[in-house]
Write a protein that holds these residues in place. Sequence first.
Motif, PDB file in Angstrom:
ATOM      1  N   ILE A 220       0.922  -0.806  -0.110  1.00 26.73           N
ATOM      2  CA  ILE A 220       0.045  -0.003   0.049  1.00 26.73           C
ATOM      3  C   ILE A 220       1.004   1.372  -0.158  1.00 26.73           C
ATOM      4  CG2 ILE A 220      -1.343   0.925   1.720  1.00 26.73           C
ATOM      5  CD1 ILE A 220      -2.343  -0.943   2.613  1.00 26.73           C
ATOM      6  N   GLY A 221       1.917   1.415   0.792  1.00 26.27           N
ATOM      7  CA  GLY A 221       3.067   2.529   0.507  1.00 26.27           C
ATOM      8  C   GLY A 221       3.432   2.958  -0.844  1.00 26.27           C
ATOM      9  N   TRP A 222       4.096   1.664  -1.303  1.00 28.10           N
ATOM     10  CA  TRP A 222       4.054   1.556  -2.373  1.00 28.10           C
ATOM     11  C   TRP A 222       3.412   2.460  -3.278  1.00 28.10           C
ATOM     12  CZ3 TRP A 222       8.004  -2.099  -0.562  1.00 28.10           C
ATOM     13  CH2 TRP A 222       9.449  -2.151  -0.515  1.00 28.10           C
ATOM     14  N   ALA A 223       2.637   2.283  -3.410  1.00 29.82           N
ATOM     15  CA  ALA A 223       1.428   1.983  -4.312  1.00 29.82           C
ATOM     16  C   ALA A 223       0.645   3.404  -4.202  1.00 29.82           C
ATOM     17  CB  ALA A 223       0.085   1.699  -3.622  1.00 29.82           C
ATOM     18  N   ILE A 224       1.213   3.835  -2.837  1.00 29.98           N
ATOM     19  CA  ILE A 224       0.513   5.571  -2.859  1.00 29.98           C
ATOM     20  C   ILE A 224       1.736   6.450  -3.375  1.00 29.98           C
ATOM     21  CG2 ILE A 224       0.869   7.060  -0.954  1.00 29.98           C
ATOM     22  CD1 ILE A 224      -0.611   5.232   0.582  1.00 29.98           C
ATOM     23  N   GLY A 226       3.729   5.435  -5.763  1.00 27.96           N
ATOM     24  CA  GLY A 226       3.419   5.352  -7.689  1.00 27.96           C
ATOM     25  C   GLY A 226       2.775   5.866  -7.942  1.00 27.96           C
ATOM     26  N   SER A 227       1.160   6.339  -7.057  1.00 25.81           N
ATOM     27  CA  SER A 227       0.032   6.832  -7.739  1.00 25.81           C
ATOM     28  C   SER A 227      -0.052   8.687  -7.849  1.00 25.81           C
ATOM     29  CB  SER A 227      -1.058   6.152  -7.317  1.00 25.81           C
ATOM     30  OG  SER A 227      -0.889   4.983  -7.206  1.00 25.81           O
ATOM     31  N   PHE A 228       0.601   9.333  -6.341  1.00 31.72           N
ATOM     32  CA  PHE A 228       0.606  10.158  -6.213  1.00 31.72           C
ATOM     33  C   PHE A 228       1.736  11.362  -5.871  1.00 31.72           C
ATOM     34  CE2 PHE A 228      -2.705   8.078  -4.165  1.00 31.72           C
ATOM     35  CZ  PHE A 228      -3.666   8.629  -5.471  1.00 31.72           C
ATOM     36  N   LEU A 229       2.876  10.193  -6.278  1.00 26.32           N
ATOM     37  CA  LEU A 229       4.234  10.986  -5.822  1.00 26.32           C
ATOM     38  C   LEU A 229       4.333  12.599  -6.806  1.00 26.32           C
ATOM     39  CD1 LEU A 229       7.030  11.870  -4.424  1.00 26.32           C
ATOM     40  CD2 LEU A 229       7.684   9.894  -5.834  1.00 26.32           C
ATOM     41  N   PHE A 230       4.347  11.742  -8.470  1.00 25.90           N
ATOM     42  CA  PHE A 230       3.743  12.510  -9.414  1.00 25.90           C
ATOM     43  C   PHE A 230       3.264  13.621  -8.913  1.00 25.90           C
ATOM     44  CE2 PHE A 230       6.956   9.862 -12.639  1.00 25.90           C
ATOM     45  CZ  PHE A 230       7.803  10.305 -12.068  1.00 25.90           C
ATOM     46  N   LEU A 231       1.498  13.473  -8.864  1.00 26.56           N
ATOM     47  CA  LEU A 231       0.921  14.790  -8.522  1.00 26.56           C
ATOM     48  C   LEU A 231       1.317  15.833  -7.833  1.00 26.56           C
ATOM     49  CD1 LEU A 231      -2.066  13.031  -8.913  1.00 26.56           C
ATOM     50  CD2 LEU A 231      -0.826  14.614 -10.726  1.00 26.56           C
ATOM     51  N   PHE A 232       2.060  15.365  -6.821  1.00 31.11           N
ATOM     52  CA  PHE A 232       2.553  16.116  -5.564  1.00 31.11           C
ATOM     53  C   PHE A 232       3.984  16.881  -5.651  1.00 31.11           C
ATOM     54  CE2 PHE A 232       5.839  16.216  -1.716  1.00 31.11           C
ATOM     55  CZ  PHE A 232       5.283  17.465  -1.286  1.00 31.11           C
ATOM     56  N   LEU A 233       4.802  16.629  -6.511  1.00 29.14           N
ATOM     57  CA  LEU A 233       6.169  17.324  -7.133  1.00 29.14           C
ATOM     58  C   LEU A 233       5.742  17.798  -8.417  1.00 29.14           C
ATOM     59  CD1 LEU A 233       8.822  14.494  -7.506  1.00 29.14           C
ATOM     60  CD2 LEU A 233       8.327  16.011  -6.034  1.00 29.14           C
ATOM     61  N   LEU A 234       4.481  18.018  -9.099  1.00 24.28           N
ATOM     62  CA  LEU A 234       3.821  19.111  -9.911  1.00 24.28           C
ATOM     63  C   LEU A 234       3.009  19.659  -9.468  1.00 24.28           C
ATOM     64  CD1 LEU A 234       2.656  16.341 -13.019  1.00 24.28           C
ATOM     65  CD2 LEU A 234       4.422  18.337 -13.182  1.00 24.28           C
ATOM     66  N   ASP A 235       1.980  19.158  -8.644  1.00 23.22           N
ATOM     67  CA  ASP A 235       1.315  20.960  -7.734  1.00 23.22           C
ATOM     68  C   ASP A 235       1.718  21.056  -7.248  1.00 23.22           C
ATOM     69  OD1 ASP A 235      -0.600  19.701 -10.217  1.00 23.22           O
ATOM     70  OD2 ASP A 235      -1.328  18.494  -8.655  1.00 23.22           O
ATOM     71  N   GLY A 342      -1.701  -6.806  -6.184  1.00 22.95           N
ATOM     72  CA  GLY A 342      -3.466  -6.993  -6.693  1.00 22.95           C
ATOM     73  C   GLY A 342      -3.713  -6.168  -5.598  1.00 22.95           C
ATOM     74  N   VAL A 343      -3.978  -6.901  -4.450  1.00 24.73           N
ATOM     75  CA  VAL A 343      -4.512  -6.557  -2.965  1.00 24.73           C
ATOM     76  C   VAL A 343      -4.608  -4.857  -2.907  1.00 24.73           C
ATOM     77  CG1 VAL A 343      -5.594  -6.565  -0.447  1.00 24.73           C
ATOM     78  CG2 VAL A 343      -5.198  -8.649  -2.671  1.00 24.73           C
ATOM     79  N   ALA A 344      -2.593  -4.745  -2.399  1.00 23.37           N
ATOM     80  CA  ALA A 344      -2.241  -3.641  -1.564  1.00 23.37           C
ATOM     81  C   ALA A 344      -2.476  -2.140  -2.965  1.00 23.37           C
ATOM     82  CB  ALA A 344      -0.291  -3.863  -1.409  1.00 23.37           C
ATOM     83  N   PRO A 345      -1.851  -2.451  -4.111  1.00 25.47           N
ATOM     84  CA  PRO A 345      -2.323  -1.150  -4.959  1.00 25.47           C
ATOM     85  C   PRO A 345      -3.190  -1.239  -4.934  1.00 25.47           C
ATOM     86  CG  PRO A 345      -0.587  -2.813  -6.249  1.00 25.47           C
ATOM     87  CD  PRO A 345      -1.704  -3.388  -4.887  1.00 25.47           C
ATOM     88  N   THR A 346      -4.587  -1.533  -4.948  1.00 25.78           N
ATOM     89  CA  THR A 346      -5.696  -1.131  -5.156  1.00 25.78           C
ATOM     90  C   THR A 346      -6.468  -0.447  -4.043  1.00 25.78           C
ATOM     91  OG1 THR A 346      -6.200  -3.727  -6.246  1.00 25.78           O
ATOM     92  CG2 THR A 346      -8.445  -2.367  -5.564  1.00 25.78           C
ATOM     93  N   ILE A 347      -6.130  -1.392  -2.794  1.00 21.47           N
ATOM     94  CA  ILE A 347      -6.259  -0.289  -1.517  1.00 21.47           C
ATOM     95  C   ILE A 347      -5.217   0.759  -1.560  1.00 21.47           C
ATOM     96  CG2 ILE A 347      -5.982  -0.349   1.150  1.00 21.47           C
ATOM     97  CD1 ILE A 347      -6.058  -3.682   1.027  1.00 21.47           C
ATOM     98  N   GLY A 348      -4.279   0.537  -1.899  1.00 20.71           N
ATOM     99  CA  GLY A 348      -3.456   1.985  -1.787  1.00 20.71           C
ATOM    100  C   GLY A 348      -3.399   3.377  -2.785  1.00 20.71           C
ATOM    101  N   ALA A 349      -3.926   3.199  -3.888  1.00 19.37           N
ATOM    102  CA  ALA A 349      -5.281   3.609  -4.361  1.00 19.37           C
ATOM    103  C   ALA A 349      -6.430   4.405  -4.171  1.00 19.37           C
ATOM    104  CB  ALA A 349      -5.342   3.112  -6.081  1.00 19.37           C
ATOM    105  N   ILE A 350      -7.201   3.459  -3.577  1.00 15.31           N
ATOM    106  CA  ILE A 350      -8.300   4.393  -3.155  1.00 15.31           C
ATOM    107  C   ILE A 350      -7.928   4.948  -1.678  1.00 15.31           C
ATOM    108  CG2 ILE A 350     -10.342   3.634  -2.042  1.00 15.31           C
ATOM    109  CD1 ILE A 350     -10.687   0.924  -3.301  1.00 15.31           C
ATOM    110  N   LEU A 351      -7.243   4.487  -0.956  1.00 14.43           N
ATOM    111  CA  LEU A 351      -6.871   5.048   0.276  1.00 14.43           C
ATOM    112  C   LEU A 351      -6.157   6.700   0.544  1.00 14.43           C
ATOM    113  CD1 LEU A 351      -7.135   4.814   3.770  1.00 14.43           C
ATOM    114  CD2 LEU A 351      -5.043   4.166   3.584  1.00 14.43           C
ATOM    115  N   GLY A 352      -4.845   6.143  -0.510  1.00 16.14           N
ATOM    116  CA  GLY A 352      -4.287   7.310  -0.526  1.00 16.14           C
ATOM    117  C   GLY A 352      -4.820   8.287  -1.653  1.00 16.14           C
ATOM    118  N   GLY A 353      -6.277   8.280  -2.377  1.00 15.68           N
ATOM    119  CA  GLY A 353      -6.883   9.431  -2.814  1.00 15.68           C
ATOM    120  C   GLY A 353      -7.391   9.876  -2.047  1.00 15.68           C
ATOM    121  N   TYR A 354      -8.044   9.034  -0.800  1.00 18.71           N
ATOM    122  CA  TYR A 354      -9.312   9.839  -0.114  1.00 18.71           C
ATOM    123  C   TYR A 354      -7.854  10.519   0.744  1.00 18.71           C
ATOM    124  CZ  TYR A 354     -11.583  10.602   4.046  1.00 18.71           C
ATOM    125  OH  TYR A 354     -12.176  10.979   5.330  1.00 18.71           O
ATOM    126  N   LEU A 355      -6.967  10.657   1.089  1.00 24.08           N
ATOM    127  CA  LEU A 355      -5.984  11.160   2.311  1.00 24.08           C
ATOM    128  C   LEU A 355      -5.433  12.520   1.017  1.00 24.08           C
ATOM    129  CD1 LEU A 355      -4.009   8.550   3.780  1.00 24.08           C
ATOM    130  CD2 LEU A 355      -5.418  10.008   5.036  1.00 24.08           C
TER     131      LEU A 355
END
Length: 419
Positions: A220-224, A226-235, A342-355
């Motif tokens: 989940i940590g790695w998925a967060i 992978g999904s949001f680091l670039f957005l943070f850097l850009l925005d 599989g499981v971890a990236p799915t949860i990471g994308a949802i939970l990370g997106g909420y936070l």
Amino acid sequence: MTKLAGKGVNYVFWRTLTFLFYASQNCAGPFLIILFRKYHLTTGDIGFINAIAPLAGIVAAPAWAWLADQTKRHKLIFGLLSIISCIFFLCLYFANSLRKFVVFIFLASFFNAPLSAFLDGYILQALGTEKAEYGQIRLWGSFAWGITPVAIGKIIDNTSLDAIFVSTTAVTALSLVLFYFLPSTLQTKTHDDDVAVRPARRSQFKQWGYFMFVVSILGIGWAIIGSFLFLFLLDDLGASNTLLGLSIAFSITTEIPSFFFSKQLLTRVGVRGMILLAHAIFTVRLIGYSVMKSAWMVLPIQMLHGVSFSLFWTAAVTHTNALSPPGMESTSLGLLNGVFGGVAPTIGAILGGYLYTFYGARIMFACAAGAVACSGIFFLLTYSSPTTESGTVAETASLLANHKEIEVAKEFSHNSKLA
């Protein structure tokens, strides 16, 4: 006949196969977003598509691995899945709508999900009692993962986006040539070995459950990231596209040498020490993201990725193989890949997106750091000691003890040869 397992391991063969396999897996990945943009898919559409692959892997990875263990047709299933997944990937060439992209990516991912688990199983069997050498082979996968996008990017610049389909097909075909030389099935541990060196079955399944929980938290940590680091850097920090590319390169530079020296670490500190060290480094990495003020600070922080991932993955594969019941080695590695990929990236994308949406990127990374730190404490408290009354943990005996203990604890006792 050329030996592929046991004493006299053919390292050239396994390194070449590992390089080609991971190159085939990453010929298209970084450039698919260009294909999606070509057909005017929205950011939401692309996010939905990116969630398809891990969802497919949740069931597919352990299911295909279980089928291979039950039928003893590992080589046949490995090869067929490689071909079928490549065919469905090539279907993306003809896709022109969101629905078609979703269908073809799901099917390609469904057949592709267990392939890395099969490869890990074959490598571990080939190494026999020298499983600490796993990192020496796996580093070639990291090398391929890093240089393939660079090479394909240059080809695309000089030709067209069609290069991702041609290159994926060509490298997969080369991999299939080497598949011919694989043993038809993976050797399995005997029940006598299981009694000699493993915990009681009930304790074994408990340890497996504990470890999969730890794997999911780290995933989940790695998925967060992978999904949001670039957005943070850009925005938030105004990073350039050049910096984003450099951040990927910096993360790979430490992964290769870390895999190279994983044998020494595995021999000195064992699986427990490596996983705890990976937790510590990963926690520091996440804290670094949460407090950095300049986008350029991402470069030294990214270098922690290669170290933490190589430590964790080498130990995780070794530990998973050691905990697997006799005859279920591929299934266990498939479950590891299903949970982590599989499981971890799915949860990471949802939970990370909420936070990220409600609290911001810095709070998101800080929460992830706290979760990883707690996971490390949990692993420390639940990891079974090699000297428990249940028996000696297999991978500890095979990595840390003398040669006699290795012979008792080894998981694959027969050499596989070319037919």
